[in-house]
Design a protein around this motif. Structure first.
Motif, short mmCIF file in Angstrom:
data_model
loop_
_atom_site.label_atom_id
_atom_site.label_comp_id
_atom_site.label_asym_id
_atom_site.label_seq_id
_atom_site.Cartn_x
_atom_site.Cartn_y
_atom_site.Cartn_z
N UNK A 14 -89.55 61.04 51.91
CA UNK A 14 -88.96 61.52 52.93
C UNK A 14 -87.98 62.71 52.26
N UNK A 15 -88.53 62.97 50.96
CA UNK A 15 -87.46 64.03 50.25
C UNK A 15 -87.70 65.53 50.56
N UNK A 16 -88.41 65.65 51.29
CA UNK A 16 -88.89 67.06 51.70
C UNK A 16 -88.08 67.93 52.76
N UNK A 17 -87.88 69.12 52.66
CA UNK A 17 -87.31 69.88 53.68
C UNK A 17 -88.45 70.81 54.37
N UNK A 18 -88.55 71.29 55.58
CA UNK A 18 -89.64 72.08 56.03
C UNK A 18 -89.14 73.02 57.13
N UNK A 19 -90.24 73.98 57.37
CA UNK A 19 -90.02 74.91 58.47
C UNK A 19 -91.52 75.19 58.95
N UNK A 20 -91.60 75.70 60.13
CA UNK A 20 -93.07 75.86 60.44
C UNK A 20 -93.00 76.97 61.55
N UNK A 21 -94.37 77.56 61.66
CA UNK A 21 -94.45 78.66 62.79
C UNK A 21 -95.77 77.76 63.57
N UNK A 22 -95.37 77.62 64.87
CA UNK A 22 -96.29 76.96 65.72
C UNK A 22 -97.79 77.77 65.85
N UNK A 23 -98.91 76.95 66.23
CA UNK A 23 -100.11 77.77 66.38
C UNK A 23 -100.08 78.55 67.60
N UNK A 24 -100.67 79.68 67.57
CA UNK A 24 -100.85 80.70 68.74
C UNK A 24 -101.95 80.86 68.99
N UNK A 25 -102.65 80.44 70.28
CA UNK A 25 -104.12 80.86 70.35
C UNK A 25 -104.97 80.31 69.37
N UNK A 26 -105.87 81.51 68.77
CA UNK A 26 -106.80 81.41 67.61
C UNK A 26 -106.14 81.24 66.29
N UNK A 27 -104.88 81.61 66.10
CA UNK A 27 -104.12 82.14 64.87
C UNK A 27 -103.62 80.55 64.51
N UNK A 28 -103.81 80.38 63.29
CA UNK A 28 -103.36 78.96 62.60
C UNK A 28 -102.05 79.04 62.42
N UNK A 29 -101.11 77.78 62.52
CA UNK A 29 -99.86 77.85 62.08
C UNK A 29 -99.66 77.53 60.73
N UNK A 30 -98.36 77.82 60.50
CA UNK A 30 -97.82 77.82 59.15
C UNK A 30 -96.78 76.78 59.13
N UNK A 31 -96.89 76.17 57.86
CA UNK A 31 -95.95 74.81 57.45
C UNK A 31 -95.59 74.98 55.85
N UNK A 32 -94.30 75.36 55.65
CA UNK A 32 -93.61 75.47 54.42
C UNK A 32 -92.76 74.32 54.11
N UNK A 33 -92.92 73.53 52.80
CA UNK A 33 -92.10 72.35 52.48
C UNK A 33 -91.82 72.51 50.99
N UNK A 34 -90.39 71.88 50.91
CA UNK A 34 -89.99 72.12 49.40
C UNK A 34 -89.20 71.01 49.31
N UNK A 35 -88.82 70.68 47.90
CA UNK A 35 -88.19 69.34 47.48
C UNK A 35 -86.66 69.63 47.57
N UNK A 36 -85.96 69.09 48.40
CA UNK A 36 -84.74 69.27 48.85
C UNK A 36 -83.58 68.83 47.47
N UNK A 37 -84.10 68.38 46.55
CA UNK A 37 -83.20 68.14 45.54
C UNK A 37 -83.28 69.20 44.39
#
Length: 338
Positions: A14-37
């Protein structure tokens, strides 16, 4: 929709921060994670094909940003994405690292069977230079994308150049040797400290080997004229011919270096002016895209939202508007005009 449970499954705890861009149509989404420490998030910016987090590296309080990219497929769409990333760089105003699938190569060797760079690849390479980014090496493999016999390197990490360098330096055979010797003399210093320490020796080397480009070119041209005068006076042998060829070749090299130097200087000035007006251009481009986009169209009294049907209706409308009508055949009977 990405949940904390999804992130925990991928990260392992449970030590990760994250942000994402949702999937739109045929375009794949994006997920970016990082170590919050290690990284503290300050701002987040999102586009259709990119996701950027701006924050601070906790250990040394270093302000920076990371942008995850999922490249477009056609050339025009790629140009739009690169324009948005340029605006993003000016918006963040901190060292920014771009990473992800750019869906583009920058060298012929990065696509199996390729013999030349497509136009979009040349433009992408130019964008990297304009942004003063460094394409980080990929030591463990040559390609990152495979489909059957097709292989390409389209995934990459682009980071800010560690120190400002002139492209023309790399055309000089002694430049890299000088840099290696200077780094060796600096010993076990931290990398960033070494790069800062290189500033003075680079300045000395530049003044010695690249100082006053015009004077160097003029000297070579003067020597060539002297040889030509000797030939005009009947002094011509193998030594004279070899000397002239060597002088012409050296003069061409310095002309190329001068062209590279001023091309880079013009890009830098353009980039600075663009950064000053980043918010203005960003708002202007966004407004232009919003204005030009047609979300819905009334066709035969019915409101239609489907993009494909809207395109067909627009095409048929202009096809009907600009089609060439058949003109009646007009003839003249004999003696009609007297």
């Amino acid at each position: 929709m990405v949940t904390r449970f999804d992130v925990m499954q991928l990260w392992g705890n449970d030590g990760a921060g994250w942000e994402f861009v949702e999937v739109k149509g045929a375009s794949g989404g994006l997920l970016l994670m990082w170590d919050m420490t290690m990284f503290k998030l300050s701002n987040c910016y999102k586009g259709g094909r990119w996701l950027c987090v701006d924050g601070v590296m906790i250990k040394n309080n270093f302000r920076c940003a990371f942008c995850l990219v999922y490249g477009e497929h056609d050339r025009e769409s790629k140009l739009v994405v690169w324009e948005e990333l340029s605006f993003l760089s000016g918006l963040c105003q901190v060292p920014l690292c771009f990473m992800g699938d750019f869906n583009e190569i920058v060298q012929v060797e990065e696509r199996r069977g390729s013999t030349s760079l497509p136009r979009s690849a040349v433009e992408f390479k130019s964008w990297i230079n304009d942004m003063e980014l460094m394409d980080l090496a990929l030591p463990d493999r040559q390609f990152t994308w495979y489909r059957g016999q097709s292989c390409s390197r389209i995934d990459r990490v682009l980071g800010p150049r560690p120190f400002r360098s002139l492209d023309a330096w790399f055309t000089h055979e002694r430049f890299l040797r000088m840099v290696k010797e200077e780094l060796r003399c600096l010993g076990e210093m931290q990398l960033m400290d070494k790069l800062k320490a290189l500033t003075l020796p680079l300045g000395r080397w530049h003044r010695k080997h690249f100082g006053n480009l015009d004077r160097r070119i003029n000297n070579f041209e003067e020597e060539i004229r002297k040889v030509d005068d000797l030939v005009s006076n009947g002094v011509y042998d193998g030594t004279t011919e070899a000397r002239r060829k060597a002088l012409v070749s050296a003069c061409k090299v310095w002309y190329v270096r001068k062209e590279i130097h001023w091309k880079q200087m013009s890009r830098s000035r353009h980039a600075k002016e663009m950064d000053k007006n980043t918010r203005y251009f960003h708002n202007l481009a966004s407004a232009r895209r919003r204005t030009n986009r047609i979300d819905a169209l009334r066709i035969h009294g019915r409101l239609v939202w489907n993009p494909s049907r809207i395109k067909i209706a627009i095409r048929e409308f202009y096809k009907e508007l600009y089609h060439q009508e058949k003109s009646p055949n007009i003839g003249f009977r004999e003696r009609l005009v007297r």
